[in-house]
Design an enzyme around this catalytic site. Structure first.
Site, PDB file in Angstrom:
ATOM      1  N   GLU A  10      20.679   9.670 153.462  1.00 51.21           N
ATOM      2  CA  GLU A  10      19.945   9.338 151.853  1.00 51.21           C
ATOM      3  C   GLU A  10      19.500   9.762 150.941  1.00 51.21           C
ATOM      4  O   GLU A  10      18.501  10.434 150.566  1.00 51.21           O
ATOM      5  CB  GLU A  10      18.757   8.368 152.695  1.00 51.21           C
ATOM      6  CG  GLU A  10      18.933   7.042 152.893  1.00 51.21           C
ATOM      7  CD  GLU A  10      17.092   6.175 154.315  1.00 51.21           C
ATOM      8  OE1 GLU A  10      16.378   6.725 153.118  1.00 51.21           O
ATOM      9  OE2 GLU A  10      16.863   6.541 155.148  1.00 51.21           O
TER      10      GLU A  10
ATOM     11  N   PRO B 226      11.987  16.880 149.392  1.00 51.06           N
ATOM     12  CA  PRO B 226      10.742  16.937 150.289  1.00 51.06           C
ATOM     13  C   PRO B 226      11.143  15.157 151.344  1.00 51.06           C
ATOM     14  O   PRO B 226      10.775  16.187 152.974  1.00 51.06           O
ATOM     15  CB  PRO B 226       9.299  16.573 149.909  1.00 51.06           C
ATOM     16  CG  PRO B 226       9.947  17.150 147.826  1.00 51.06           C
ATOM     17  CD  PRO B 226      11.105  16.355 147.893  1.00 51.06           C
TER      18      PRO B 226
ATOM     19  N   HIS C   5      18.418   0.406 159.747  1.00 48.08           N
ATOM     20  CA  HIS C   5      18.106   1.248 158.887  1.00 48.08           C
ATOM     21  C   HIS C   5      18.239   2.434 159.421  1.00 48.08           C
ATOM     22  O   HIS C   5      17.761   2.111 160.305  1.00 48.08           O
ATOM     23  CB  HIS C   5      16.829   0.475 158.187  1.00 48.08           C
ATOM     24  CG  HIS C   5      17.207   0.189 156.846  1.00 48.08           C
ATOM     25  ND1 HIS C   5      16.745   0.348 155.550  1.00 48.08           N
ATOM     26  CD2 HIS C   5      17.794  -1.504 156.990  1.00 48.08           C
ATOM     27  CE1 HIS C   5      16.628  -1.405 154.546  1.00 48.08           C
ATOM     28  NE2 HIS C   5      17.889  -1.741 155.850  1.00 48.08           N
ATOM     29  N   GLU C   6      18.580   3.283 158.838  1.00 48.62           N
ATOM     30  CA  GLU C   6      18.247   4.629 159.104  1.00 48.62           C
ATOM     31  C   GLU C   6      19.527   4.500 160.074  1.00 48.62           C
ATOM     32  O   GLU C   6      18.894   5.063 162.512  1.00 48.62           O
ATOM     33  CB  GLU C   6      16.913   5.331 159.446  1.00 48.62           C
ATOM     34  CG  GLU C   6      16.090   5.283 158.572  1.00 48.62           C
ATOM     35  CD  GLU C   6      15.478   4.083 158.528  1.00 48.62           C
ATOM     36  OE1 GLU C   6      15.333   3.372 158.803  1.00 48.62           O
ATOM     37  OE2 GLU C   6      14.879   4.039 157.269  1.00 48.62           O
TER      38      GLU C   6
ATOM     39  N   GLU D 188      15.407   0.699 147.760  1.00 46.81           N
ATOM     40  CA  GLU D 188      13.593   1.219 148.541  1.00 46.81           C
ATOM     41  C   GLU D 188      13.415   2.691 147.418  1.00 46.81           C
ATOM     42  O   GLU D 188      12.485   2.572 146.638  1.00 46.81           O
ATOM     43  CB  GLU D 188      13.207   1.139 148.972  1.00 46.81           C
ATOM     44  CG  GLU D 188      14.060   2.708 150.217  1.00 46.81           C
ATOM     45  CD  GLU D 188      13.650   2.643 152.353  1.00 46.81           C
ATOM     46  OE1 GLU D 188      13.681   1.970 152.342  1.00 46.81           O
ATOM     47  OE2 GLU D 188      14.634   3.496 152.671  1.00 46.81           O
TER      48      GLU D 188
HETATM   49  C1  NOJ Z   1      12.734   2.300 156.117  1.00 43.68           C
HETATM   50  C2  NOJ Z   1      12.986   1.232 156.088  1.00 43.68           C
HETATM   51  O1  NOJ Z   1      14.779   0.913 155.107  1.00 43.68           O
HETATM   52  C3  NOJ Z   1      12.716  -0.059 154.677  1.00 43.68           C
HETATM   53  O2  NOJ Z   1      13.597  -0.926 154.579  1.00 43.68           O
HETATM   54  C4  NOJ Z   1      11.442  -0.358 155.441  1.00 43.68           C
HETATM   55  O3  NOJ Z   1      10.733  -1.025 155.347  1.00 43.68           O
HETATM   56  C5  NOJ Z   1      10.789   0.977 156.252  1.00 43.68           C
HETATM   57  N1  NOJ Z   1      11.256   2.056 157.228  1.00 43.68           N
HETATM   58  C6  NOJ Z   1       9.891   0.337 157.581  1.00 43.68           C
HETATM   59  O4  NOJ Z   1      10.618   0.255 158.353  1.00 43.68           O
HETATM   60 CA    CA Z   2      15.559   4.543 155.304  1.00 43.32          CA
END
Ligand code: NOJ
Ligand code: CA
Length: 665
Positions: free
Chosen positions: A152, A172, A446-447, A471
């Protein structure tokens, strides 16, 4: 020894150096693109495999086939390559064997090795792989740091000689992650002085560590550097060991990189017999409101987002507007002990709802309204806890008729010392996909580990994050993503596979929630993301109250998520891009154009439309005052009759865009 692409333009030449080390040279039309690049492996408690090999045998294979993905950017994909397989053996004891595959396609090349079973040795521990890519020029390069935990990052654009990955670890929120000396993550894309485009990545990453590329800025040399494991090794595997493919995409136009199916073609065919339950779709979420800070995932704050009442409000909106699915985050217990906690094992419970969320009631309500729910498993990177509960968690969703699940891995991996992109996690992510398939579940990770074309083999692996998504516009340190970000992603991250960027923010100023943050482009640009960014699960991200009554919502509702054909009509990395795609379900064409910071007049030849057919083009364009900075929401919707052969001319605002739905009459 040489293998050529079917069109004869690309040549991959295998050689053994004087020292007996395998190496290759890549050229196109007799111009060298990668000069002598050596291949090597180093092990724990085993001598290096670098020197002292001889060629025992070589053979050639050709494949020409056409295959149909369950969903994707195209209904049918041509897979045509020539392959050279060389069998090598050490000249001296222990006479180890080493096989290398070299494949040449018209749109790039790929190489991989196999270590066959070797006598007594059953398991090997790799301390690194040394596959080189010797560039022949100081190319312009779009890169992110070779972070072992997270992709990211913002992209930097420098010459290869100017890559300085460590200096980029300045955010950070990303500070805990591990970034080696000077390495980049893949896909990494380059443009040569002569205007040739190259992109380096990997395909079919299975039971192996993710590959970063270490950059020698003096020699303009890239070399594979695998992501590490807790015990200091890189890969632990039983023999025979098959590596992922190391890939180089080659194109004259930047857009041709996007049209290439190289990564998918290098993966194995689908393992699923029945795929009727797999369905691309659009979805809303109790999601953006948490990122805006309007509500929270946890209940303790007193502003819980996932309440029964709020869920019904979203379901009503979905039902009213024909948006088929709703993701609900923060419905299960554990969120009080999430980001920033060391002891995250045993915290999340994947089956127990908060007391203000009536899970069964919400499911029943959604069913009555014809909306399906999307489940959520935030693991907080506590992998063991998740693995222990996985069966129960997927069982619950199956019982409730929930067939898509978003997973998440925020924070450093537990066990400590393992990394998101290491072999330990590569195997975990795959177990989740396989487990999900057994329960009839589609995955949006995600991640994640980066996409390497696994969706061909596991078509329930729908989409993933693995980039700096929407986000970040809500809370990143620099107040949101820079304007050029959406213009770089299609030529870099998207080459790996579908991306859950989560478009569909209509309130671009983010007022009143995040007055110091914003989305840096116009609404027409935001709508165009639905066409340019490919994802089979595509979000309509904003809050119902921001979407209700918005004329532009019609585009988000009608645009496809599964395409029979995709064409990148024009594009320059970081500057502009125009994509046309034909919806598999309706046969309608859609077009998306993204503009950079300068105003521009777009002129598109409508050659993709069907002959002898009349269309109405519903045009979502930047209004006369549109500007990403001063009037991002100025959207003008018009309709006009169009035919194949005509040219559509539309002005694009600074940071603007264009979205068009071609409706046949
Ligand atoms: C990071 C994710 O990228 C996001 O979409 C999600 O809302 C939050 N983590 C919580 O799981
Ligand atoms: Ca994320």
């Amino acid at each position: 020894m040489e293998v050529d692409s079917p069109d004869g333009r690309i040549a991959l030449t295998f050689l053994l150096t004087e020292a007996g080390q395998p190496a290759y040279v890549l050229s196109r039309d007799d111009e060298i693109l990668l000069d002598t690049s050596t291949l090597g492996l180093s092990f724990r408690a085993w001598p290096d495999m670098k020197k002292g090999f001889r060629l025992v045998h070589a053979e050639r294979h050709t494949l020409e086939e056409e295959w149909q993905p369950v969903w994707g950017e195209a209904a049918s994909i041509r897979n045509h390559y020539n392959e050279l397989l060389v069998l090598l053996e050490e000249k001296q004891a222990p006479f180890r064997q080493w096989h290398w595959y070299f494949r040449a396609y018209d749109d790039g090349v790929a190489l991989r090795y196999v270590l066959p079973a070797q006598g007594e040795v059953e398991e090997v521990v790799l301390t690194d792989e040394h596959s080189q890519f010797q560039l022949t020029g100081d190319h312009q390069c779009w890169w992110i740091p070779g972070d072992w935990d997270i992709y990211e990052h913002l992209y930097s654009s420098t010459r290869v000689s100017g890559i300085d990955a460590l200096a980029k670890r300045k955010h950070p929120s990303l500070a805990q992650t591990h970034i080696p000396e000077n390495a980049v993550n893949t896909p990494v894309t380059m443009r040569s002085e002569e205007g040739l485009y190259l992109s380096f990545h990997e395909a079919a990453l299975t039971n192996y560590a993710g590959m970063t590329l270490k950059v020698d800025t003096n020699r303009l040399l890239l070399e594979s550097e695998l992501v590490g494991a807790a015990d200091g090794s890189k890969v632990r595997a039983r023999l025979p060991l098959t590596s992922p493919w190391r890939t180089v995409q080659i194109a004259d136009r930047a857009g041709d990189l996007i049209q290439s199916h190289l990564i998918l073609n290098l993966n194995e065919p689908s393992r699923l017999d029945s795929t009727g339950w797999i369905q691309p779709m659009k979805y809303m979420g109790i999601w953006w409101e948490m990122h805006l800070g309007k509500s929270t995932w946890d209940m303790a704050s007193g502003r819980h987002g996932a309440t029964t009442e709020n869920a019904k409000r979203y379901i009503d909106f979905c039902a009213r507007h024909g948006i088929p699915a709703l993701l609900i985050e923060g419905w299960n217990t554990g969120w009080e002990h999430w980001i920033g906690f060391e002891d995250r094992e045993g915290v999340f419970d994947f089956v127990t709802p908060y007391p203000d969320f009536d899970l069964e009631g919400v499911v029943a309500y959604a069913r009555k309204k014809g909306v399906e729910l999307i489940g959520h498993h935030e693991t907080s990177a506590a992998v063991t806890t998740y693995e222990q509960q996985m069966d129960t968690a997927f069982q619950l969703y199956r019982r409730l008729g929930i067939r898509a699940v978003k997973t998440g891995y925020v924070g450093p991996i537990i066990p400590k010392g393992e990394y998101h992109h290491g072999q330990y996690m590569v195997n975990h992510y795959r177990r989740v996909v396989e487990k999900a398939a057994r329960y009839g579940s589609m995955i949006n990770a995600h991640e994640p580990i980066k996409a390497t074309g696994i969706r061909r083999t596991w078509p329930n692996m729908m989409t993933r994050e693995g980039m700096r998504g929407q986000e970040f516009n809500a809370w990143s340190e620099e107040g949101g993503n820079p304007l050029e970000h959406t213009l770089i992603l299609p030529f870099t991250r998207m080459l790996a596979g579908p991306l859950d960027y989560t478009p569909g923010v209509f309130n671009l100023s983010l007022n009143p929630y995040r007055p110091d943050h914003r989305v840096r482009h116009t609404l027409a640009h935001e709508l165009a993301l639905y066409v340019v960014f490919y994802s089979p699960l595509q979000m309509v991200a904003d809050l119902p109250e921001h979407l209700e009554g918005q004329p532009g919502l019609e585009f988000a509702k009608s645009v496809g998520v599964d395409w029979s054909e995709s064409r990148v009509l024009e594009g320059e990395i970081g500057e502009y891009i125009t994509v046309a795609r034909r919806d598999k379900a309706s046969g309608h064409w859609f077009l998306g154009a993204l503009n950079g910071g300068q105003p521009r007049r777009l002129s598109v030849a409508l050659d993709f439309l069907e002959e002898a057919r009349e269309y109405v083009a519903v045009v979502y364009a930047d209004g006369p005052d549109a500007h990403w900075d001063t009037r991002p929401g100025d959207l003008e919707i018009t309709e006009q009759p169009v035919k194949r052969g005509e040219v559509l001319e539309v002005p694009l605002a600074p940071g603007g865009g264009l979205a068009v739905h071609f409706r046949p009459l």
